[in-house]
Each structure stands twice: as structure tokens, then as C-alpha cells.
Design a protein around this motif. Structure first.
Motif, PDB file in Angstrom:
ATOM      1  N   PRO A 170      43.238  49.903  42.715  1.00 15.33           N
ATOM      2  CA  PRO A 170      41.799  49.696  42.931  1.00 15.33           C
ATOM      3  C   PRO A 170      41.064  49.542  41.601  1.00 15.33           C
ATOM      4  O   PRO A 170      41.381  50.215  40.609  1.00 15.33           O
ATOM      5  CB  PRO A 170      41.364  50.976  43.650  1.00 15.33           C
ATOM      6  CG  PRO A 170      42.620  51.540  44.230  1.00 15.33           C
ATOM      7  CD  PRO A 170      43.710  51.167  43.291  1.00 15.33           C
ATOM      8  N   HIS A 171      40.085  48.653  41.581  1.00 15.69           N
ATOM      9  CA  HIS A 171      39.302  48.405  40.381  1.00 15.69           C
ATOM     10  C   HIS A 171      37.909  49.006  40.531  1.00 15.69           C
ATOM     11  O   HIS A 171      37.322  48.990  41.614  1.00 15.69           O
ATOM     12  CB  HIS A 171      39.205  46.904  40.105  1.00 15.69           C
ATOM     13  CG  HIS A 171      40.508  46.317  39.639  1.00 15.69           C
ATOM     14  ND1 HIS A 171      40.796  46.063  38.312  1.00 15.69           N
ATOM     15  CD2 HIS A 171      41.613  45.974  40.323  1.00 15.69           C
ATOM     16  CE1 HIS A 171      42.016  45.568  38.206  1.00 15.69           C
ATOM     17  NE2 HIS A 171      42.536  45.509  39.418  1.00 15.69           N
ATOM     18  N   ARG A 172      37.403  49.515  39.423  1.00 14.20           N
ATOM     19  CA  ARG A 172      36.098  50.187  39.423  1.00 14.20           C
ATOM     20  C   ARG A 172      35.002  49.220  39.862  1.00 14.20           C
ATOM     21  O   ARG A 172      34.944  48.072  39.436  1.00 14.20           O
ATOM     22  CB  ARG A 172      35.800  50.717  38.019  1.00 14.20           C
ATOM     23  CG  ARG A 172      34.522  51.552  37.920  1.00 14.20           C
ATOM     24  CD  ARG A 172      34.435  52.190  36.541  1.00 14.20           C
ATOM     25  NE  ARG A 172      34.329  51.181  35.498  1.00 14.20           N
ATOM     26  CZ  ARG A 172      33.171  50.679  35.058  1.00 14.20           C
ATOM     27  NH1 ARG A 172      32.033  51.088  35.594  1.00 14.20           N
ATOM     28  NH2 ARG A 172      33.149  49.790  34.090  1.00 14.20           N
ATOM     29  N   VAL A 173      34.130  49.703  40.724  1.00 14.37           N
ATOM     30  CA  VAL A 173      32.993  48.902  41.162  1.00 14.37           C
ATOM     31  C   VAL A 173      31.981  48.844  40.036  1.00 14.37           C
ATOM     32  O   VAL A 173      31.571  49.863  39.489  1.00 14.37           O
ATOM     33  CB  VAL A 173      32.348  49.510  42.426  1.00 14.37           C
ATOM     34  CG1 VAL A 173      31.071  48.764  42.778  1.00 14.37           C
ATOM     35  CG2 VAL A 173      33.336  49.474  43.586  1.00 14.37           C
ATOM     36  N   ASP A 174      31.584  47.621  39.657  1.00 11.11           N
ATOM     37  CA  ASP A 174      30.636  47.416  38.569  1.00 11.11           C
ATOM     38  C   ASP A 174      29.771  46.224  38.932  1.00 11.11           C
ATOM     39  O   ASP A 174      30.258  45.096  39.045  1.00 11.11           O
ATOM     40  CB  ASP A 174      31.388  47.165  37.256  1.00 11.11           C
ATOM     41  CG  ASP A 174      30.457  46.952  36.073  1.00 11.11           C
ATOM     42  OD1 ASP A 174      29.223  47.009  36.276  1.00 11.11           O
ATOM     43  OD2 ASP A 174      30.956  46.711  34.964  1.00 11.11           O
ATOM     44  N   SER A 175      28.482  46.437  39.136  1.00 11.99           N
ATOM     45  CA  SER A 175      27.588  45.368  39.579  1.00 11.99           C
ATOM     46  C   SER A 175      27.154  44.454  38.445  1.00 11.99           C
ATOM     47  O   SER A 175      26.381  43.511  38.657  1.00 11.99           O
ATOM     48  CB  SER A 175      26.347  45.965  40.261  1.00 11.99           C
ATOM     49  OG  SER A 175      25.693  46.869  39.394  1.00 11.99           O
ATOM     50  N   ASN A 176      27.651  44.701  37.241  1.00 11.12           N
ATOM     51  CA  ASN A 176      27.263  43.885  36.088  1.00 11.12           C
ATOM     52  C   ASN A 176      28.412  42.963  35.680  1.00 11.12           C
ATOM     53  O   ASN A 176      28.798  42.894  34.519  1.00 11.12           O
ATOM     54  CB  ASN A 176      26.851  44.787  34.923  1.00 11.12           C
ATOM     55  CG  ASN A 176      26.192  44.003  33.800  1.00 11.12           C
ATOM     56  OD1 ASN A 176      25.574  42.969  34.045  1.00 11.12           O
ATOM     57  ND2 ASN A 176      26.335  44.488  32.580  1.00 11.12           N
ATOM     58  N   ARG A 177      28.958  42.235  36.644  1.00 11.26           N
ATOM     59  CA  ARG A 177      30.078  41.345  36.383  1.00 11.26           C
ATOM     60  C   ARG A 177      29.568  39.926  36.096  1.00 11.26           C
ATOM     61  O   ARG A 177      28.503  39.531  36.581  1.00 11.26           O
ATOM     62  CB  ARG A 177      31.022  41.340  37.588  1.00 11.26           C
ATOM     63  CG  ARG A 177      31.667  42.703  37.842  1.00 11.26           C
ATOM     64  CD  ARG A 177      32.597  42.673  39.037  1.00 11.26           C
ATOM     65  NE  ARG A 177      33.326  43.933  39.178  1.00 11.26           N
ATOM     66  CZ  ARG A 177      34.369  44.094  39.982  1.00 11.26           C
ATOM     67  NH1 ARG A 177      34.800  43.075  40.721  1.00 11.26           N
ATOM     68  NH2 ARG A 177      34.976  45.249  40.059  1.00 11.26           N
ATOM     69  N   PRO A 178      30.334  39.133  35.337  1.00  8.81           N
ATOM     70  CA  PRO A 178      29.838  37.806  34.926  1.00  8.81           C
ATOM     71  C   PRO A 178      29.761  36.766  36.036  1.00  8.81           C
ATOM     72  O   PRO A 178      29.004  35.796  35.933  1.00  8.81           O
ATOM     73  CB  PRO A 178      30.834  37.372  33.843  1.00  8.81           C
ATOM     74  CG  PRO A 178      32.085  38.149  34.135  1.00  8.81           C
ATOM     75  CD  PRO A 178      31.617  39.466  34.682  1.00  8.81           C
ATOM     76  N   ILE A 179      30.556  36.914  37.105  1.00 10.36           N
ATOM     77  CA  ILE A 179      30.528  35.957  38.211  1.00 10.36           C
ATOM     78  C   ILE A 179      29.759  36.578  39.377  1.00 10.36           C
ATOM     79  O   ILE A 179      30.107  37.665  39.846  1.00 10.36           O
ATOM     80  CB  ILE A 179      31.947  35.575  38.661  1.00 10.36           C
ATOM     81  CG1 ILE A 179      32.711  34.893  37.516  1.00 10.36           C
ATOM     82  CG2 ILE A 179      31.908  34.663  39.881  1.00 10.36           C
ATOM     83  CD1 ILE A 179      34.174  34.617  37.827  1.00 10.36           C
ATOM     84  N   ASP A 180      28.717  35.897  39.821  1.00 12.10           N
ATOM     85  CA  ASP A 180      27.950  36.423  40.945  1.00 12.10           C
ATOM     86  C   ASP A 180      28.727  36.292  42.257  1.00 12.10           C
ATOM     87  O   ASP A 180      28.805  37.243  43.038  1.00 12.10           O
ATOM     88  CB  ASP A 180      26.617  35.678  41.067  1.00 12.10           C
ATOM     89  CG  ASP A 180      25.680  35.972  39.905  1.00 12.10           C
ATOM     90  OD1 ASP A 180      25.568  37.145  39.532  1.00 12.10           O
ATOM     91  OD2 ASP A 180      25.078  35.010  39.382  1.00 12.10           O
ATOM     92  N   VAL A 181      29.293  35.100  42.495  1.00 10.48           N
ATOM     93  CA  VAL A 181      29.949  34.813  43.770  1.00 10.48           C
ATOM     94  C   VAL A 181      31.202  33.980  43.528  1.00 10.48           C
ATOM     95  O   VAL A 181      31.189  33.070  42.684  1.00 10.48           O
ATOM     96  CB  VAL A 181      29.017  34.019  44.717  1.00 10.48           C
ATOM     97  CG1 VAL A 181      29.651  33.875  46.102  1.00 10.48           C
ATOM     98  CG2 VAL A 181      27.649  34.660  44.818  1.00 10.48           C
ATOM     99  N   SER A 182      32.282  34.284  44.254  1.00 13.16           N
ATOM    100  CA  SER A 182      33.510  33.494  44.135  1.00 13.16           C
ATOM    101  C   SER A 182      34.047  33.153  45.515  1.00 13.16           C
ATOM    102  O   SER A 182      33.840  33.883  46.485  1.00 13.16           O
ATOM    103  CB  SER A 182      34.565  34.238  43.313  1.00 13.16           C
ATOM    104  OG  SER A 182      34.970  35.432  43.956  1.00 13.16           O
ATOM    105  N   LEU A 183      34.749  32.020  45.574  1.00 17.07           N
ATOM    106  CA  LEU A 183      35.441  31.595  46.793  1.00 17.07           C
ATOM    107  C   LEU A 183      36.680  30.825  46.375  1.00 17.07           C
ATOM    108  O   LEU A 183      36.603  29.890  45.579  1.00 17.07           O
ATOM    109  CB  LEU A 183      34.559  30.696  47.665  1.00 17.07           C
ATOM    110  CG  LEU A 183      35.262  29.992  48.844  1.00 17.07           C
ATOM    111  CD1 LEU A 183      35.763  31.013  49.862  1.00 17.07           C
ATOM    112  CD2 LEU A 183      34.327  28.993  49.512  1.00 17.07           C
ATOM    113  N   SER A 184      37.832  31.240  46.888  1.00 12.83           N
ATOM    114  CA  SER A 184      39.081  30.542  46.608  1.00 12.83           C
ATOM    115  C   SER A 184      39.823  30.313  47.914  1.00 12.83           C
ATOM    116  O   SER A 184      39.941  31.225  48.727  1.00 12.83           O
ATOM    117  CB  SER A 184      39.959  31.365  45.650  1.00 12.83           C
ATOM    118  OG  SER A 184      41.165  30.696  45.375  1.00 12.83           O
ATOM    119  N   GLY A 185      40.328  29.114  48.109  1.00 13.07           N
ATOM    120  CA  GLY A 185      41.091  28.818  49.316  1.00 13.07           C
ATOM    121  C   GLY A 185      41.081  27.337  49.613  1.00 13.07           C
ATOM    122  O   GLY A 185      40.051  26.669  49.444  1.00 13.07           O
ATOM    123  N   ILE A 186      42.207  26.809  50.023  1.00 14.52           N
ATOM    124  CA  ILE A 186      42.268  25.399  50.370  1.00 14.52           C
ATOM    125  C   ILE A 186      41.491  25.163  51.656  1.00 14.52           C
ATOM    126  O   ILE A 186      41.262  26.082  52.434  1.00 14.52           O
ATOM    127  CB  ILE A 186      43.731  24.916  50.511  1.00 14.52           C
ATOM    128  CG1 ILE A 186      44.475  25.725  51.583  1.00 14.52           C
ATOM    129  CG2 ILE A 186      44.461  24.986  49.182  1.00 14.52           C
ATOM    130  CD1 ILE A 186      45.891  25.244  51.828  1.00 14.52           C
TER     131      ILE A 186
END
Length: 333
Positions: A170-186
Motif C-alpha cells: 500500500p502507498h501513502r495517501v497524499d493529495s499533493n500528487r503531480p497528476i490530477d487524474v489518470s486513465l489507462s486501458g485499451i
């Protein structure tokens, strides 16, 4: 070797679908080994990737080491048949149902006295039927389906069972990340393409940092996971199946899960605006993103709740415990 778990000994015969990498059977195998130890689980036919043999799929999450694996023959299994406490038969794809029928019939012909369950991991969002001759076979104790819809599952022997997170820290929750929104998938579905178009339009406006990738399987796994770690929100939509492994993976990486509402039955599912965010139409996405990205505290609260729920109810070992509980509820174990 018999492995004792909380005072109860179990030895499991696990029947994987095929030699190639498949998320569902790897997840189930991972959970079985986590629950009962390597010595408590026998895979037949032997699957080399479960034991670190051969080329490792970049999408594999198994980190088990097995310096001296044992390959069991049919005669070995027959000689041990009275020592098994459970048989788990795992199927993944519609095209391989004929294979699983053959293996299932072989296993059932051995008259093992223990419960026998089938885990059906098919991509069935397009209406692939449950193989009636398998789940109605009286020798099958219970049948678990990934894309479980109540209106199509009328037998008391059928239960929902989905992908899960496994082998990931598990990765620490941090609301100050550089990407606001991501989507990956064919673009396996029209709906996913419509969601993509909405996000691409928003990206063109330049207000938010939005990362999009439609070459999921051709994109390095490590890079995809890096983008998850950098995302505040990540989207999961239906592809060939309603259930997606990304649905369970996103919260583990500290992101808010945003997903279309799914028509399948999911026990202990995420709740809208509590542990996840849901939409019915792509046009609902922009105002939801505007609200979430405008309130860091809300973003963090939902991400933390989603991660906590995932780790409590939706790990590979949770899926195994769910199978065992259903067997107990039916007086089969």
C-alpha cells in the motif's frame, strides 16, 4: 506436508486454467499460499510461473520463491486423493471453457471426497453464459463467478467472486500528487472510449493535469504503476468484463477510485463519496472532478477510506476466506 491454519489443517489441490499468465488464477493461487503456505497447496497441472520458472510476465505480482518445486503426476495426485481437503478449479476465458470442462471431468472422475469449487473468471460483460453442465454437476460443491448478476444466477450454488489486490505494498495517501487524474486501458468498450474523450477534452482546457494511455498491455508495467503513484484520482471502467483488476488496484496506490457504476453484485463494495466515486454517464465526470480536486481534505478522506476497505475486504487472502466461509455456510467444510 500438512499446514495448520488457526487450528485447522487443510491441503488444497489447485487446478489452474492454462500455462500462460492469467490474473485470476494467479490471484487465487497467491491467496491460497498466503492462507495455507506453499506446502498446503498443490497446483496440477504444474504451472511453472507459480514457482518462478521460465519467463516472468511483466504483469505478474507473485514474489514467492520456490527453490525446489515438486511436479506432481496424475498417479501422484491419485495416490494422495484422500489427503485433500479442498479442490479449487480456476477458469479464466470463454475460449478455454472446453479445456476446463475436460480437466474438471478428469478431477471429478477421481471421486475425491473433499469439496470441489469452480472459480469462473470469464470476461462475461458481453453475456457469455455460465457453463450449465459444470455448475449444475452435483459433484461441484459451489461455483464462484467474477461477473455475477443476480438475475442470471438462480442457483443457490453460485456466488460472486472478483479480482482482488495481491502482492502489492500500500502507498501513502497524499493529495499533493503531480497528476490530477489518470486513465489507462485499451478501448475494449464504447463506454471507455467515451470516458476517454471527456478526459481528453478536459486535458485540452489545461486546467488539470490528466494522464491518458490506451496501450495498457504495450506500456511498461512499472511506468503504469509510477503514474498510479503520482495520481490523485484514477478511473476504472468496463472493458471486456465489468470487473477489472484496476478497480481493486487503484485504492492500494493511494488514489481515489472513480468508476462507472457496475451492475454486478459486489459484497463490501465501495460507497459513493465515502470510499470511492461513481458515475453512470461520462458527462457526470467533469463536475465530480471539479468538486474533488477543489477540496484536498475530501480527496484524502475518500482515498484513505477506499484503501482501508480494499485491504480489509479485497485482498487475495480475503477471497480465499470468502470461499471457505461459503463452504462452511453450506455445511460443506
Amino acid at each position: 506436508m500438512r499446514v495448520k491454519e488457526k487450528g485447522y489443517e487443510m491441503k488444497v489441490l489447485f487446478i489452474p486454467n492454462e500455462p500462460s499468465f492469467l490474473i485470476m488464477d494467479e490471484m487465487i493461487y497467491h491467496g491460497l499460499v498466503e492462507k495455507f503456505g506453499r506446502g498446503g497447496v498443490i497446483d496440477y497441472p504444474f504451472k511453472p510461473s507459480f514457482h518462478g520458472i521460465g519467463d516472468r510476465s511483466p504483469h505478474s505480482r507473485l514474489e514467492f520463491t520456490d527453490p525446489d518445486p515438486v511436479i506432481y503426476s496424475e498417479s501422484d495426485i491419485l495416490g494422495m486423493k484422500d489427503s485433500f481437503d479442498l479442490v479449487v478449479i480456476c477458469s479464466q476465458r470463454q475460449k478455454e471453457i472446453s479445456v476446463i470442462k475436460e480437466v474438471t471431468n478428469q478431477i471429478l472422475s477421481w471421486n475425491l471426497k473433499c469439496p470441489k469449487v469452480v472459480v469462473d473468471g470469464e470476461d462475461s460483460a458481453y453475456g457469455f453464459p455460465i457453463p450449465q453442465e459444470i455448475h449444475k454437476d452435483p459433484r461441484i460443491s459451489l461455483y464462484f463467478q467474477r461477473d455475477y448478476m443476480e438475475e442470471y444466477c438462480t442457483s443457490h450454488k453460485i456466488y460472486p467472486l472478483h479480482h482482488a489486490t495481491y502482492g502489492e505494498t500500500p502507498h501513502r495517501v497524499d493529495s499533493n500528487r503531480p497528476i490530477d487524474v489518470s486513465l489507462s486501458g485499451i478501448w475494449e468498450s464504447t463506454f471507455r472510449k467515451e470516458v476517454w474523450d471527456v478526459l481528453e477534452s478536459m486535458r485540452g482546457e489545461g486546467k488539470y493535469s490528466i494522464w491518458l494511455n490506451n496501450d495498457r498491455w504495450g506500456y511498461p508495467e512499472s511506468e503504469y504503476l509510477n503514474r498510479l503513484r503520482e495520481s490523485n484520482i484514477s478511473l476504472s471502467t468496463r472493458g471486456n468484463s465489468w470487473d477489472s483488476h484496476k478497480y481493486w488496484r487503484i485504492p492500494v496506490y493511494g488514489c481515489v477510485l472513480m468508476s462507472q457504476r457496475l451492475p454486478i453484485v459486489i459484497e463490501n463494495n465501495f460507497e459513493h463519496m465515502k470510499s470511492g466515486v461513481f458515475f453512470d454517464r461520462p458527462g457526470e465526470i467533469p463536475p465530480l472532478l471539479e468538486y474533488l480536486l477543489g477540496d484536498e481534505n475530501e480527496l484524502r478522506r475518500i482515498a484513505e477510506a477506499g484503501q482501508e476497505l480494499t485491504l480489509r475486504h479485497h485482498t487475495s487472502i480475503s477471497r480465499i476466506e470468502y470461499i471457505l466461509n461459503k463452504l462452511r455456510e453450506n455445511d460443506l467444510l
